[in-house]
Scaffold this motif. Structure first.
Motif, PDB file in Angstrom:
ATOM      1  N   GLN A 219     -47.940 -11.350  17.808  1.00  0.00           N
ATOM      2  CA  GLN A 219     -47.531 -13.314  18.184  1.00  0.00           C
ATOM      3  C   GLN A 219     -47.503 -12.764  19.689  1.00  0.00           C
ATOM      4  OE1 GLN A 219     -46.361 -16.279  16.579  1.00  0.00           O
ATOM      5  NE2 GLN A 219     -47.020 -16.832  18.436  1.00  0.00           N
ATOM      6  N   ALA A 220     -47.505 -12.013  20.123  1.00  0.00           N
ATOM      7  CA  ALA A 220     -46.922 -12.040  21.669  1.00  0.00           C
ATOM      8  C   ALA A 220     -48.525 -11.250  22.156  1.00  0.00           C
ATOM      9  CB  ALA A 220     -46.252  -9.980  22.319  1.00  0.00           C
ATOM     10  N   ALA A 221     -48.761 -10.445  22.012  1.00  0.00           N
ATOM     11  CA  ALA A 221     -50.533 -10.564  22.754  1.00  0.00           C
ATOM     12  C   ALA A 221     -51.410 -11.917  22.179  1.00  0.00           C
ATOM     13  CB  ALA A 221     -50.989  -9.584  21.588  1.00  0.00           C
ATOM     14  N   TYR A 222     -51.502 -12.470  21.072  1.00  0.00           N
ATOM     15  CA  TYR A 222     -51.854 -14.164  21.070  1.00  0.00           C
ATOM     16  C   TYR A 222     -51.612 -14.491  21.700  1.00  0.00           C
ATOM     17  CZ  TYR A 222     -52.882 -18.199  18.604  1.00  0.00           C
ATOM     18  OH  TYR A 222     -53.201 -19.888  19.028  1.00  0.00           O
ATOM     19  N   GLN A 223     -50.291 -14.845  22.410  1.00  0.00           N
ATOM     20  CA  GLN A 223     -49.468 -15.489  23.418  1.00  0.00           C
ATOM     21  C   GLN A 223     -50.613 -15.574  24.573  1.00  0.00           C
ATOM     22  OE1 GLN A 223     -47.638 -18.417  21.736  1.00  0.00           O
ATOM     23  NE2 GLN A 223     -48.077 -19.039  24.561  1.00  0.00           N
ATOM     24  N   ILE A 224     -50.271 -14.300  25.184  1.00  0.00           N
ATOM     25  CA  ILE A 224     -50.676 -13.763  26.147  1.00  0.00           C
ATOM     26  C   ILE A 224     -52.307 -14.159  26.606  1.00  0.00           C
ATOM     27  CG2 ILE A 224     -51.751 -11.917  27.688  1.00  0.00           C
ATOM     28  CD1 ILE A 224     -48.793  -9.712  26.716  1.00  0.00           C
ATOM     29  N   ILE A 225     -52.826 -13.589  25.316  1.00  0.00           N
ATOM     30  CA  ILE A 225     -54.096 -14.400  25.593  1.00  0.00           C
ATOM     31  C   ILE A 225     -54.083 -15.351  25.802  1.00  0.00           C
ATOM     32  CG2 ILE A 225     -56.529 -14.155  24.502  1.00  0.00           C
ATOM     33  CD1 ILE A 225     -55.748 -11.579  22.917  1.00  0.00           C
TER      34      ILE A 225
END
Length: 234
Positions: A219-225
């Motif tokens: 979830q965190a990686a998705y939001q960063i991208i």
């Protein structure tokens, strides 16, 4: 415009560059082309493969030109990566220790979108592309993709992302290790080149890769991208 070959003028238009500049590059053998009936002609597939390699050294400004000249109806102009990336196609961590297992894991993650119709075909195509030349960069990022679009193998263009627990050998420059992987599966060359250009701009941004490596979960990686994609100026 011919669907089979570009003329010199058409190629300059496709690349968003001056015709005289393109002609000089062609004459020096920098761009693949051939003379047919006394006129330079360029095959779109060969141009795409050439441009893929050229973009690895492009500045942000040069990548913007590629984005603008290869706009696709499949993506939102303001966020072409975020529009093709779905949370279910992000895997952090990606449990893989070899190149093959990374690619298998990414195709499996992409398959969770229910848009992958022929996973074995796509996996084989991505592996064949890697056998020709690794898609790994020197900064620990790789962008695996098929050498040519495979529209019959997927319903919609898809991006998947994975981060391994540690860097693995993936064919990067100077034997550098790779831990950040963007799998790009597009149904046509325009979308493919637009996405590659956008990703190229994103990985040049300060903090982006550090933030991805610090992401606690998918979830965190998705939001960063998605945030990085939306924050880039046009």
């Amino acid at each position: 415009m011919s669907h089979d070959w570009y003329s010199l003028d058409e190629l300059a238009q496709q690349l968003g560059r001056d015709r005289r500049e393109i002609e000089k590059l062609v004459q020096r053998g920098r761009i693949p082309g051939r003379k047919i009936g006394g006129e330079w002609q360029f095959h779109p597939t060969e141009v795409t493969h050439w441009l893929e390699q050229e973009m690895r050294e492009y500045t942000d400004r040069e990548l913007v030109v590629v984005e603008q000249t290869h706009r696709s109806h499949e993506v939102r102009e303001s966020e072409p990566v975020a529009s093709l990336l779905r949370l279910e196609a992000v895997q952090v961590p990606l449990e893989a220790r070899t190149k093959r297992s990374v690619l298998e894991g990414l195709v499996e993650a992409a398959g969770r979108t229910w848009q992958i119709w022929q996973p074995a075909v796509l996996l084989n195509a991505v592996q064949e592309r890697e056998a020709v030349m690794s898609t790994a960069f020197e900064n620990g990022v790789a962008i695996p993709h098929p050498r040519n679009p495979l529209p019959e193998a997927l319903g919609e263009s898809i991006i998947a992302f994975g981060r391994t627990l540690s860097g693995i050998p993936f064919g990067g420059p100077n034997r550098g290790l790779t831990d950040l992987f963007f799998l790009v599966l597009c149904r046509d060359s325009r979308t493919h080149l637009q996405v590659l250009a956008r990703l190229g701009r994103m990985i040049q941004q300060p903090q982006f890769l550090d933030d991805l490596r610090a992401a606690e979960d998918s979830q965190a990686a998705y939001q960063i991208i998605c945030d990085a994609d939306r924050s880039l100026p046009r």
